[in-house]
Design a protein around this motif. Structure first.
Motif, PDB file in Angstrom:
ATOM      1  N   SER A  82      -5.692 -11.714 -14.741  1.00  0.00           N
ATOM      2  CA  SER A  82      -5.694 -11.530 -16.189  1.00  0.00           C
ATOM      3  C   SER A  82      -5.263 -12.857 -16.808  1.00  0.00           C
ATOM      4  O   SER A  82      -5.079 -13.851 -16.101  1.00  0.00           O
ATOM      5  N   LYS A  83      -5.104 -12.886 -18.109  1.00  0.00           N
ATOM      6  CA  LYS A  83      -4.780 -14.151 -18.769  1.00  0.00           C
ATOM      7  C   LYS A  83      -3.382 -14.653 -18.425  1.00  0.00           C
ATOM      8  O   LYS A  83      -3.180 -15.848 -18.176  1.00  0.00           O
ATOM      9  N   LYS A  84      -2.393 -13.749 -18.412  1.00  0.00           N
ATOM     10  CA  LYS A  84      -1.006 -14.173 -18.231  1.00  0.00           C
ATOM     11  C   LYS A  84      -0.409 -13.717 -16.905  1.00  0.00           C
ATOM     12  O   LYS A  84       0.408 -14.431 -16.328  1.00  0.00           O
ATOM     13  N   TYR A  85      -0.800 -12.514 -16.433  1.00  0.00           N
ATOM     14  CA  TYR A  85      -0.165 -11.955 -15.243  1.00  0.00           C
ATOM     15  C   TYR A  85      -1.205 -11.626 -14.184  1.00  0.00           C
ATOM     16  O   TYR A  85      -2.301 -11.154 -14.499  1.00  0.00           O
ATOM     17  N   PHE A  86      -0.849 -11.875 -12.917  1.00  0.00           N
ATOM     18  CA  PHE A  86      -1.703 -11.576 -11.778  1.00  0.00           C
ATOM     19  C   PHE A  86      -1.034 -10.479 -10.954  1.00  0.00           C
ATOM     20  O   PHE A  86       0.091 -10.637 -10.490  1.00  0.00           O
ATOM     21  N   GLN A  87      -1.735  -9.352 -10.789  1.00  0.00           N
ATOM     22  CA  GLN A  87      -1.227  -8.254  -9.969  1.00  0.00           C
ATOM     23  C   GLN A  87      -1.594  -8.515  -8.516  1.00  0.00           C
ATOM     24  O   GLN A  87      -2.761  -8.721  -8.179  1.00  0.00           O
ATOM     25  N   VAL A  88      -0.593  -8.481  -7.621  1.00  0.00           N
ATOM     26  CA  VAL A  88      -0.783  -8.825  -6.216  1.00  0.00           C
ATOM     27  C   VAL A  88      -0.616  -7.585  -5.352  1.00  0.00           C
ATOM     28  O   VAL A  88       0.277  -6.758  -5.593  1.00  0.00           O
ATOM     29  N   HIS A  89      -1.470  -7.474  -4.338  1.00  0.00           N
ATOM     30  CA  HIS A  89      -1.365  -6.405  -3.340  1.00  0.00           C
ATOM     31  C   HIS A  89      -1.557  -7.064  -1.980  1.00  0.00           C
ATOM     32  O   HIS A  89      -2.659  -7.507  -1.631  1.00  0.00           O
ATOM     33  N   ALA A  90      -0.482  -7.158  -1.176  1.00  0.00           N
ATOM     34  CA  ALA A  90      -0.518  -7.864   0.103  1.00  0.00           C
ATOM     35  C   ALA A  90      -0.286  -6.891   1.249  1.00  0.00           C
ATOM     36  O   ALA A  90       0.540  -5.975   1.151  1.00  0.00           O
ATOM     37  N   ILE A  91      -1.030  -7.110   2.352  1.00  0.00           N
ATOM     38  CA  ILE A  91      -0.899  -6.248   3.526  1.00  0.00           C
ATOM     39  C   ILE A  91      -0.785  -7.092   4.794  1.00  0.00           C
ATOM     40  O   ILE A  91      -1.152  -8.270   4.812  1.00  0.00           O
ATOM     41  N   THR A  92      -0.300  -6.456   5.853  1.00  0.00           N
ATOM     42  CA  THR A  92      -0.174  -7.098   7.159  1.00  0.00           C
ATOM     43  C   THR A  92      -1.398  -6.795   8.009  1.00  0.00           C
ATOM     44  O   THR A  92      -2.333  -6.116   7.565  1.00  0.00           O
ATOM     45  N   GLN A  93      -1.351  -7.268   9.271  1.00  0.00           N
ATOM     46  CA  GLN A  93      -2.457  -7.035  10.193  1.00  0.00           C
ATOM     47  C   GLN A  93      -2.666  -5.550  10.451  1.00  0.00           C
ATOM     48  O   GLN A  93      -3.785  -5.086  10.669  1.00  0.00           O
ATOM     49  N   LEU A  94      -1.580  -4.774  10.405  1.00  0.00           N
ATOM     50  CA  LEU A  94      -1.656  -3.333  10.659  1.00  0.00           C
ATOM     51  C   LEU A  94      -1.994  -2.529   9.411  1.00  0.00           C
ATOM     52  O   LEU A  94      -2.044  -1.301   9.459  1.00  0.00           O
ATOM     53  N   GLY A  95      -2.204  -3.195   8.289  1.00  0.00           N
ATOM     54  CA  GLY A  95      -2.546  -2.508   7.059  1.00  0.00           C
ATOM     55  C   GLY A  95      -1.352  -2.042   6.257  1.00  0.00           C
ATOM     56  O   GLY A  95      -1.516  -1.302   5.278  1.00  0.00           O
ATOM     57  N   GLU A  96      -0.163  -2.444   6.635  1.00  0.00           N
ATOM     58  CA  GLU A  96       1.037  -2.052   5.910  1.00  0.00           C
ATOM     59  C   GLU A  96       1.173  -2.869   4.630  1.00  0.00           C
ATOM     60  O   GLU A  96       0.993  -4.089   4.638  1.00  0.00           O
ATOM     61  N   VAL A  97       1.482  -2.214   3.534  1.00  0.00           N
ATOM     62  CA  VAL A  97       1.654  -2.895   2.250  1.00  0.00           C
ATOM     63  C   VAL A  97       3.036  -3.545   2.226  1.00  0.00           C
ATOM     64  O   VAL A  97       4.066  -2.863   2.340  1.00  0.00           O
ATOM     65  N   THR A  98       3.055  -4.861   2.099  1.00  0.00           N
ATOM     66  CA  THR A  98       4.325  -5.588   2.056  1.00  0.00           C
ATOM     67  C   THR A  98       4.723  -5.986   0.644  1.00  0.00           C
ATOM     68  O   THR A  98       5.896  -6.271   0.393  1.00  0.00           O
ATOM     69  N   SER A 129       8.492 -11.541   6.423  1.00  0.00           N
ATOM     70  CA  SER A 129       7.493 -10.622   5.898  1.00  0.00           C
ATOM     71  C   SER A 129       6.331 -11.360   5.261  1.00  0.00           C
ATOM     72  O   SER A 129       5.184 -10.945   5.368  1.00  0.00           O
ATOM     73  N   GLN A 130       6.597 -12.475   4.593  1.00  0.00           N
ATOM     74  CA  GLN A 130       5.517 -13.235   3.965  1.00  0.00           C
ATOM     75  C   GLN A 130       4.636 -13.894   5.007  1.00  0.00           C
ATOM     76  O   GLN A 130       3.434 -14.011   4.836  1.00  0.00           O
ATOM     77  N   ALA A 131       5.219 -14.318   6.128  1.00  0.00           N
ATOM     78  CA  ALA A 131       4.430 -14.930   7.197  1.00  0.00           C
ATOM     79  C   ALA A 131       3.529 -13.909   7.868  1.00  0.00           C
ATOM     80  O   ALA A 131       2.528 -14.272   8.486  1.00  0.00           O
ATOM     81  N   ALA A 132       3.877 -12.612   7.767  1.00  0.00           N
ATOM     82  CA  ALA A 132       3.075 -11.573   8.405  1.00  0.00           C
ATOM     83  C   ALA A 132       1.883 -11.148   7.559  1.00  0.00           C
ATOM     84  O   ALA A 132       1.044 -10.383   8.022  1.00  0.00           O
ATOM     85  N   ILE A 133       1.787 -11.611   6.322  1.00  0.00           N
ATOM     86  CA  ILE A 133       0.691 -11.225   5.434  1.00  0.00           C
ATOM     87  C   ILE A 133      -0.613 -11.848   5.920  1.00  0.00           C
ATOM     88  O   ILE A 133      -0.675 -13.050   6.221  1.00  0.00           O
ATOM     89  N   VAL A 134      -1.658 -11.053   6.013  1.00  0.00           N
ATOM     90  CA  VAL A 134      -2.963 -11.546   6.447  1.00  0.00           C
ATOM     91  C   VAL A 134      -4.023 -11.432   5.350  1.00  0.00           C
ATOM     92  O   VAL A 134      -5.044 -12.113   5.408  1.00  0.00           O
ATOM     93  N   ARG A 135      -3.798 -10.557   4.376  1.00  0.00           N
ATOM     94  CA  ARG A 135      -4.782 -10.398   3.312  1.00  0.00           C
ATOM     95  C   ARG A 135      -4.091 -10.014   2.017  1.00  0.00           C
ATOM     96  O   ARG A 135      -3.163  -9.201   2.013  1.00  0.00           O
ATOM     97  N   VAL A 136      -4.570 -10.628   0.917  1.00  0.00           N
ATOM     98  CA  VAL A 136      -3.980 -10.386  -0.395  1.00  0.00           C
ATOM     99  C   VAL A 136      -5.103 -10.066  -1.377  1.00  0.00           C
ATOM    100  O   VAL A 136      -6.122 -10.764  -1.430  1.00  0.00           O
ATOM    101  N   GLY A 137      -4.923  -9.009  -2.138  1.00  0.00           N
ATOM    102  CA  GLY A 137      -5.837  -8.687  -3.232  1.00  0.00           C
ATOM    103  C   GLY A 137      -5.162  -8.999  -4.555  1.00  0.00           C
ATOM    104  O   GLY A 137      -3.988  -8.659  -4.752  1.00  0.00           O
ATOM    105  N   VAL A 138      -5.889  -9.675  -5.446  1.00  0.00           N
ATOM    106  CA  VAL A 138      -5.308 -10.117  -6.710  1.00  0.00           C
ATOM    107  C   VAL A 138      -6.183  -9.653  -7.863  1.00  0.00           C
ATOM    108  O   VAL A 138      -7.397  -9.886  -7.863  1.00  0.00           O
ATOM    109  N   ASP A 139      -5.569  -8.980  -8.822  1.00  0.00           N
ATOM    110  CA  ASP A 139      -6.263  -8.602 -10.056  1.00  0.00           C
ATOM    111  C   ASP A 139      -5.859  -9.606 -11.134  1.00  0.00           C
ATOM    112  O   ASP A 139      -4.694  -9.665 -11.533  1.00  0.00           O
TER     113      ASP A 139
END
Length: 359
Positions: A17-33, A5-15
């Motif tokens: 902050s000082k201590k924690y980073f919120q991650v949102h990862a999707i595949t080529q088809l737009g599926e949230v992994t 599943s991690q190898a299928a990730i093509v784009r990651v959005g990261v919010d």
């Protein structure tokens, strides 16, 4: 998350902050992994397992350039996006702002074909900008200190002209004058405040020295400082902030990025232009405007083509518009000089495609 599943990730959005980073990862088809918050160290460990060239997008904010540099060293495609471009893609709107929604909006915005990204600054660029930021802070603190001294003296009936020179020239005499009603504790306090003001002057002088040294050692800054209305301070700030001027497709785009282009409210084929947009870097735009004011004021002392143009323009459209016009013109000339490897010539006559030469 498993390796498949991690190898299928093509784009990651990261919010970020000082201590924690919120991650949102999707595949080529737009599926949230993955939609999860990581600690700073755990985030970089997780990113090291992403496929090479995977896009990792984040808002351009404090510390974002450092994160982008680290991710690029891992072989990832780190991108920075201005916060104003991310907001329209938050599905929950203004009332649904949280880290998870922001990360999803960043991921969505990064996938738009026409999205404009912020170039990642080098350590050297941010080092020079640190001097500029400190200088601006010292300036504000110096002004506040002077106003504080002026206000406290007014409480004892001691009022002076508004210029800093008038107050600084009289402060020592006031503190030594036993005939005024200043109590001893106030004299001691004001003396310390005056010493603090002097120290701030020294800090600003040190920053100016470092900025001049930067201009002397940087060929692009040297070329920028040759333009009318651009001194060492503006030249250093422009080169340090922009970095590669070729990232802009044209001089017009560079001027618009600085917020010096007119705003529009056009519809139905009717063009309606307003004041400048004031988008982009406020510090750079302020320096260009301030330098343009100086050049317009002294235009009558010079005989080059630009100075003559300034005098004619001032008579036709007024002082303020002429200043903005010169700031925009300087931005465009600067782009041309630094992208084409030429030098500034105030007597330059532009040529246009298809123009017929006059004998």
């Amino acid at each position: 998350m498993n390796d498949i599943s991690q190898a299928a990730i093509v784009r990651v959005g990261v919010d970020l902050s000082k201590k924690y980073f919120q991650v949102h990862a999707i595949t080529q088809l737009g599926e949230v992994t993955l939609a999860k918050a990581f600690s700073r160290d755990r985030f970089f460990t997780w990113c090291s397992e992403l496929p090479s060239g995977c896009m990792v997008a984040m808002e351009s904010c404090g510390g974002a350039h450092h994160v982008a540099r680290r991710l690029r060293d891992m072989g990832l495609d780190a991108r920075l996006i201005a916060g104003s471009f991310v907001t329209p893609y938050r599905m929950a709107g203004k009332s649904g702002k949280n880290d998870a929604n922001d990360a999803a909006a960043i991921c969505e915005a990064a996938g738009r074909p026409q999205m404009r990204f912020v170039p990642t600054k080098t350590c050297e660029q941010q080092g020079q900008l640190a001097v500029h930021r400190l200088r601006e802070g010292y300036k504000e603190e110096r002004t506040a200190c002077l106003n504080r001294i002026r206000g406290l003296l007014a409480e004892f009936g001691l009022v002076f002209p508004q210029s800093p020179e008038a107050l600084r020239g009289a402060i020592h005499e006031v503190l030594e004058d036993a005939s005024n009603e200043l109590p001893s504790v106030a004299r001691l306090a004001l003396d310390r405040a005056n010493s603090h003001y002097t120290e701030l002057d020294k800090e600003i002088a040190w920053c100016d020295e470092r900025i001049r040294a930067h201009v002397k050692s940087d060929e692009r800054a040297k070329k920028a400082a040759q333009l009318l209305g651009i001194g060492p301070l503006t030249a250093s700030a422009l080169v340090s902030t922009v970095g590669d001027f070729a990232q802009f497709h044209s001089a017009r785009q560079f001027g618009a990025w600085l917020g010096l282009a007119p705003s529009q409210n056009s519809t139905g084929g009717k063009a309606k232009l307003g004041g400048i947009t004031k988008r982009g870097d406020t510090y750079l735009r302020t320096l260009l405007i301030q330098g343009a004011k100086s050049a317009v004021m002294s235009a009558g002392k010079r005989s080059d083509r630009i100075s003559k143009w300034l005098l004619q323009l001032r008579e036709r459209i007024g002082w303020q518009k002429t200043v903005v016009a010169l700031a925009n013109k300087n931005a465009r000339i600067l782009w041309s000089v630094l992208t084409r490897g030429t030098t500034f010539d105030p007597e330059h006559v532009p040529t246009y495609p298809g123009a017929v030469a006059v004998a």
